[in-house]
Design an enzyme around this catalytic site. Structure first.
Site, mmCIF file in Angstrom:
data_model
loop_
_atom_site.group_PDB
_atom_site.id
_atom_site.type_symbol
_atom_site.label_atom_id
_atom_site.label_comp_id
_atom_site.label_asym_id
_atom_site.label_seq_id
_atom_site.Cartn_x
_atom_site.Cartn_y
_atom_site.Cartn_z
ATOM 1 C CD GLU A 98 -2.630 -1.386 2.493
ATOM 2 O OE1 GLU A 98 -3.580 -0.634 2.732
ATOM 3 O OE2 GLU A 98 -2.250 -2.279 3.271
ATOM 4 C CB SER A 139 -5.724 -1.827 1.063
ATOM 5 O OG SER A 139 -5.739 -0.603 1.747
ATOM 6 N NE ARG A 185 -28.214 -1.006 3.025
ATOM 7 C CZ ARG A 185 -29.127 -0.149 3.479
ATOM 8 N NH1 ARG A 185 -30.301 -0.594 3.917
ATOM 9 N NH2 ARG A 185 -28.856 1.151 3.507
ATOM 10 C CB SER A 243 -10.027 7.771 2.540
ATOM 11 O OG SER A 243 -8.911 7.293 1.831
#
EC number: 6.3.2.4
Length: 351
Positions: A16, A184, A220, A319
């Site tokens: 990342e 991530s 969800r 973000s």
């Protein structure tokens, strides 16, 4: 009055690296906004992909481009940050060697204040299996999962098929295979059949010796941001929707790939349940400063199931963490200011 020197540490050895640079750029901008400009001086310190520390790394911060590891930078390099004269460190590092307690341990040894979670919370928050154990102790509802070791995947031809049989019997399809210690969505795969499961396990084992396999749910995906130390607060709830099979790395960091709804259209009682569980999860790992807690909301049954906690979530333009606080009434410049104050506050508790 002299400005406080903030060591903005970014880059790092994880997958990342580029996301870390983008997050650091956003935080540097926030530290230069409004009253922050009079209070803080940013000292950019960059960690190359090979682990070399580059002091006075303004060029990297400005360009957003990583330094090549085969080039000798003109800037002073070192392996430890002792050469940088700073008052507090702001580690903007995502994933292993940054979000897992290792850099926090360096700062603890140096007796330097820093922003964010400490060694324990960072380590537990990074290791998905340790995280699951902490959540279980706190009685937080979770999806069904299994622990798998690399040695089981790379075993003899008799053991591996039995492992896959056990996963199929216990979890069924679809299931998600994840390295235990990557962030991530790196190395994560969705398996819908035996062939996909075998490939996903082999891929995850190439990233980590510990693997987690989780049962898939129809739900969800919602998130809650936490800010604070001993008396943390929860933000409004955000919801992510996307067309991909799951919220993978490309979807997460490519503009337009995912849609965010902030605040999420949820019943008031569900919002309260998510916020309560998020605070409970933060305290369960002994969090400090900030975290983002991710959940599954099973609309058909009304259940809220915790997915994971991120002890240093992304701070890029797309973000969720800063956007959730913006919607909760805390602007970006106020957010980074509060995080520095929380880091200083935490350091005085242990001095």
């Amino acid at each position: 009055m002299a400005k406080m020197r903030v060591g903005l540490l970014f880059g790092g050895c994880s997958g990342e690296h580029e996301v870390s640079i983008a997050s650091a750029q956003a935080i540097a901008r926030g530290l230069g906004l409004k009253s922050n400009a009079d209070k803080y001086e940013v000292v950019p310190v960059y960690i190359r992909k090979d682990g070399v520390w580059v002091m006075d790394a303004q060029d990297v911060l400005t360009s957003g481009e990583p330094l090549a590891t085969d080039d000798e930078p003109v800037l002073v390099t070192a392996r430890i940050p002792s050469e940088a004269n700073v008052d507090i460190w702001f580690p903007v590092l995502h994933g292993p060697n940054g979000e897992d307690g290792t850099i926090q341990g360096v700062f603890e040894l140096m007796q330097m204040p820093y922003v964010g979670c400490g060694v324990l919370a960072s380590a537990v928050g990074m290791d998905k299996l340790a995280m699951k154990s902490a959540f279980a102790q706190a009685d937080l509802p979770q999806v069904k999962y299994m622990e798998v070791l690399r040695s089981q995947v790379y075993s003899n031809p008799c053991v591996f098929p039995k492992l896959c049989d056990d996963i199929e019997e216990s979890l069924g399809y679809p299931c998600f295979v994840k390295p235990a210690n990557l962030g991530s969505s790196v190395g994560i795969a969705k398996a819908t059949d035996r062939q996909g499961l075998e490939a996903a396990l082999d891929s995850a084992a190439s990233y980590d010796r510990r693997i987690i396999v989780e049962a898939g749910v129809v739900a969800r995906e919602v998130e809650c941001a936490i800010l604070g130390n001993d008396h943390p607060k929860a933000s409004v709830i955000g919801e992510i929707s996307f067309d991909a099979d799951f919220y993978d790395y490309e979807t997460k960091y490519t503009s337009g790939q995912a849609a965010l709804a902030i605040p999420a259209p949820l019943p008031a009682e569900v919002v309260s349940a998510i916020q309560e569980q998020a605070l409970k999860a933060f305290k369960a790992i002994d969090g400090a400063g900030l975290s983002r807690v991710d959940f599954f909301y099973l609309e058909a049954t009304g259940e809220v199931i915790i997915n994971e906690i991120n002890t240093f979530p992304g701070f890029t333009a797309t973000s969720m963490y800063p956007m959730l606080w913006e919607a909760s009434g805390i602007a970006f410049d106020q957010l980074v200011d509060q995080l520095i104050k929380l880091g200083l506050e935490r350091s005085t508790q242990f001095s």
